[in-house]
Write a protein that holds these residues in place. Structure first.
Motif, mmCIF file in Angstrom:
data_model
loop_
_atom_site.group_PDB
_atom_site.id
_atom_site.type_symbol
_atom_site.label_atom_id
_atom_site.label_comp_id
_atom_site.label_asym_id
_atom_site.label_seq_id
_atom_site.Cartn_x
_atom_site.Cartn_y
_atom_site.Cartn_z
ATOM 1 N N GLN A 366 0.827 -1.195 0.000
ATOM 2 C CA GLN A 366 0.000 0.000 0.000
ATOM 3 C C GLN A 366 0.870 1.257 0.000
ATOM 4 N N TYR A 367 1.971 1.213 0.741
ATOM 5 C CA TYR A 367 2.865 2.370 0.789
ATOM 6 C C TYR A 367 3.527 2.610 -0.571
ATOM 7 N N ILE A 368 4.014 1.516 -1.181
ATOM 8 C CA ILE A 368 4.691 1.654 -2.475
ATOM 9 C C ILE A 368 3.731 2.142 -3.550
ATOM 10 N N GLY A 369 2.540 1.523 -3.592
ATOM 11 C CA GLY A 369 1.616 1.821 -4.675
ATOM 12 C C GLY A 369 0.825 3.098 -4.502
ATOM 13 N N SER A 370 0.488 3.438 -3.246
ATOM 14 C CA SER A 370 -0.389 4.575 -3.018
ATOM 15 C C SER A 370 0.323 5.768 -2.386
ATOM 16 N N SER A 371 0.980 5.547 -1.260
ATOM 17 C CA SER A 371 1.568 6.663 -0.518
ATOM 18 C C SER A 371 2.661 7.368 -1.305
ATOM 19 N N LEU A 372 3.540 6.595 -1.957
ATOM 20 C CA LEU A 372 4.606 7.220 -2.734
ATOM 21 C C LEU A 372 4.049 8.040 -3.885
ATOM 22 N N TYR A 373 2.979 7.540 -4.483
ATOM 23 C CA TYR A 373 2.355 8.291 -5.581
ATOM 24 C C TYR A 373 1.767 9.605 -5.070
ATOM 25 N N LEU A 374 1.104 9.553 -3.907
ATOM 26 C CA LEU A 374 0.511 10.771 -3.357
ATOM 27 C C LEU A 374 1.582 11.798 -2.984
ATOM 28 N N LYS A 375 2.754 11.302 -2.566
ATOM 29 C CA LYS A 375 3.828 12.211 -2.173
ATOM 30 C C LYS A 375 4.534 12.829 -3.376
ATOM 31 N N THR A 376 4.654 12.067 -4.461
ATOM 32 C CA THR A 376 5.444 12.516 -5.608
ATOM 33 C C THR A 376 4.603 12.968 -6.797
ATOM 34 N N GLY A 377 3.353 12.512 -6.858
ATOM 35 C CA GLY A 377 2.505 12.868 -7.985
ATOM 36 C C GLY A 377 2.802 12.097 -9.245
ATOM 37 N N SER A 378 3.646 11.060 -9.126
ATOM 38 C CA SER A 378 4.003 10.236 -10.283
ATOM 39 C C SER A 378 4.262 8.807 -9.822
ATOM 40 N N TYR A 379 4.003 7.852 -10.739
ATOM 41 C CA TYR A 379 4.273 6.454 -10.414
ATOM 42 C C TYR A 379 5.706 6.046 -10.744
ATOM 43 N N LEU A 380 6.525 6.986 -11.188
ATOM 44 C CA LEU A 380 7.896 6.657 -11.540
ATOM 45 C C LEU A 380 8.698 6.216 -10.316
ATOM 46 N N VAL A 381 8.554 6.928 -9.211
ATOM 47 C CA VAL A 381 9.268 6.542 -7.986
ATOM 48 C C VAL A 381 8.789 5.178 -7.503
ATOM 49 N N SER A 382 7.489 4.955 -7.535
ATOM 50 C CA SER A 382 6.941 3.660 -7.125
ATOM 51 C C SER A 382 7.512 2.541 -7.988
ATOM 52 N N ALA A 383 7.550 2.756 -9.296
ATOM 53 C CA ALA A 383 8.070 1.740 -10.214
ATOM 54 C C ALA A 383 9.547 1.477 -9.958
ATOM 55 N N ALA A 384 10.306 2.522 -9.667
ATOM 56 C CA ALA A 384 11.739 2.354 -9.401
ATOM 57 C C ALA A 384 11.972 1.565 -8.115
ATOM 58 N N VAL A 385 11.178 1.857 -7.090
ATOM 59 C CA VAL A 385 11.288 1.109 -5.830
ATOM 60 C C VAL A 385 10.932 -0.359 -6.057
ATOM 61 N N MET A 386 9.900 -0.618 -6.837
ATOM 62 C CA MET A 386 9.532 -1.994 -7.168
ATOM 63 C C MET A 386 10.681 -2.722 -7.855
ATOM 64 N N LEU A 387 11.335 -2.036 -8.784
ATOM 65 C CA LEU A 387 12.449 -2.642 -9.513
ATOM 66 C C LEU A 387 13.585 -3.010 -8.561
ATOM 67 N N ILE A 388 13.933 -2.118 -7.661
ATOM 68 C CA ILE A 388 15.002 -2.389 -6.684
ATOM 69 C C ILE A 388 14.640 -3.593 -5.820
ATOM 70 N N ILE A 389 13.394 -3.660 -5.385
ATOM 71 C CA ILE A 389 12.942 -4.781 -4.559
ATOM 72 C C ILE A 389 13.051 -6.098 -5.317
ATOM 73 N N CYS A 390 12.651 -6.102 -6.577
ATOM 74 C CA CYS A 390 12.693 -7.335 -7.375
ATOM 75 C C CYS A 390 14.128 -7.808 -7.603
#
Length: 416
Positions: A366-390
């Motif tokens: 929920q934090y990666i998908g929603s909170s980061l988007y609300l803080k940054t206004g873009s899904y780019l940061v969320s996608a980058a964090v997902m990539l690092i995790i994978c």
């Protein structure tokens, strides 16, 4: 029982368990209830989302309790009790007028009951299929994941026709009937110890080597904690996708129907992943399975980063497909890993423990998908964090080591 009936019993049990798991999977169709309840009670999205979080938390506790009590109580009894509890919960929910009542009925009681039956089905169903544990786990979990995909649209129609209150009553009755009709097939093979001993698919040597690891022994192995970390972080990526797929699609200009079809595609790919990776585990083993799951997730998140940067809808769809395919493989791998590494004897309890990854991954997702988007206004940061995790998940795969005990210790662990 005749020889013919004995040979046909596993197939009948598989079909019965698949039907049962389809209904259990309705718990993931929570999103179809949100709008009608919001309209009826003016509850906001955060309040309604919390109900699903409570449901998933109690799912874990229900699974653990079922693993404990089925040592003394028949699995069928647990299934019948759960069906009764769900019937009562939905009937009470149909009369609710406060948010806490929703949390108690759907969140706590339904979540707990579904978790209990889920553990019973996976603990017993695989024991009927020698050498096909991964395949059957994948099949069962594909049905569990397909429940919301299959019944979600039907529930939506029912809510439009009968309203949310009567829909709850009807669902409660349906759950009770299905649980009652299928409960007799939730059982271990009688008089066939070999079925349990060979459920892992690699014969007696593996079972002797890994027989009877008790929960405390499993928790003392670093391998388990590394695996739990792998399962938790990759599940968080998958849950972030599941929770935000429609919203992400909306930022690419998808209409409501296109976004809905995209979510259905994610669900379908998730279900296919459960069957595919369950089969891969049977044929190629743990290391290959975990590597391909992480690899699929890495490829998907790379595409997601590229899609967000370029605005390409084609890349977005491909990203969703690969990410959800990888996410679908995690659940059957949890089951197969626990039985493979720590044996059948204490599998129900050990399996319920690994399922507690949901407590962390749901909040992290929920934090990666929603909170980061609300803080940054873009899904780019969320996608980058997902990539690092994978990428981290791919690396964890190479440091896992199978726990090995001496023969005397293994025999003692089995209580022989």
């Amino acid at each position: 029982m005749t020889a013919k009936s004995k040979s046909s019993r596993p197939g009948f049990i598989a079909a019965s368990n698949c039907i049962l798991l389809l209904f259990l999977g309705l718990v993931y169709a929570w999103s179809v209830f949100k709008k009608p309840l919001a309209d009826a009670f003016a509850w906001n999205d955060q309040e309604l989302t919390m109900c699903f979080t409570i449901c998933m938390s109690f799912f874990c506790f229900g699974s653990l309790l079922a693993a404990k009590i089925t040592k003394k109580v028949r699995h069928r009894t647990v299934v019948l009790a759960a069906g009764t509890a769900i019937l009562v919960a939905f009937c009470f929910a149909s009369r609710m007028d406060a948010l806490w009542q929703l949390y108690l009925t759907y969140g706590a009681v339904v979540g707990f009951s579904v978790g209990a039956v889920y553990n019973c089905v996976l603990s017993t169903g695989n024991a009927w299929f020698k050498g096909k544990n991964g395949l059957m786990t994948g099949l069962f979990l594909m049905c569990f994941g397909a429940g919301s995909l299959l019944f979600g649209p039907l529930i939506t129609v029912l809510m439009d026709v009968a309203g949310w209150s009567w829909t709850f009553v009807i669902l409660g009755v349906l759950f009770f009937i299905v649980f009652a009709l299928t409960s007799a097939q939730v059982c271990m093979p009688e008089g066939d110890p070999a079925a349990m001993a060979e459920a892992s698919g690699d014969g007696a040597k593996r079972e002797i080597r890994n027989a009877g690891f008790k929960p405390g022994e499993m928790l003392s192995h670093p391998t388990f904690w590394f695996y739990l970390l792998w399962s938790t972080i990759l599940s968080a990526v998958g849950l972030a996708l599941v929770g935000q797929a429609a919203t992400i699609a909306g930022t690419f200009g998808f209409g409501s129907m296109a976004a809905s079809l995209t979510v259905s595609m994610v669900s379908a790919s998730n279900g296919i992943g459960r069957l595919v990776f369950g089969t891969i585990y049977d044929r190629k083993g743990r290391k290959t399975t975990m590597g391909v799951i992480a690899g699929s997730s890495i490829l998907g998140t790379l595409m997601l980063v590229a899609a967000v940067m370029s605005g390409s809808s084609v890349l977005l769809i491909a990203a969703f497909a690969f990410m959800s395919l990888g996410y679908g493989g995690i659940t059957p791998t949890n089951s197969n890993f626990i039985r493979d590494f720590y044996g059948q004897e204490h599998y129900p309890v050990n399996f319920s423990i690994v399922n507690f990854n949901l407590l962390v991954s749901s909040f992290l997702g929920q934090y990666i998908g929603s909170s980061l988007y609300l803080k940054t206004g873009s899904y780019l940061v969320s996608a980058a964090v997902m990539l690092i995790i994978c990428v981290a998940g791919f690396g964890i795969n190479f440091i896992l080591r199978r726990p090995v005990r001496k023969a005397a210790e293994a025999v003692a662990g089995c209580g022989i």
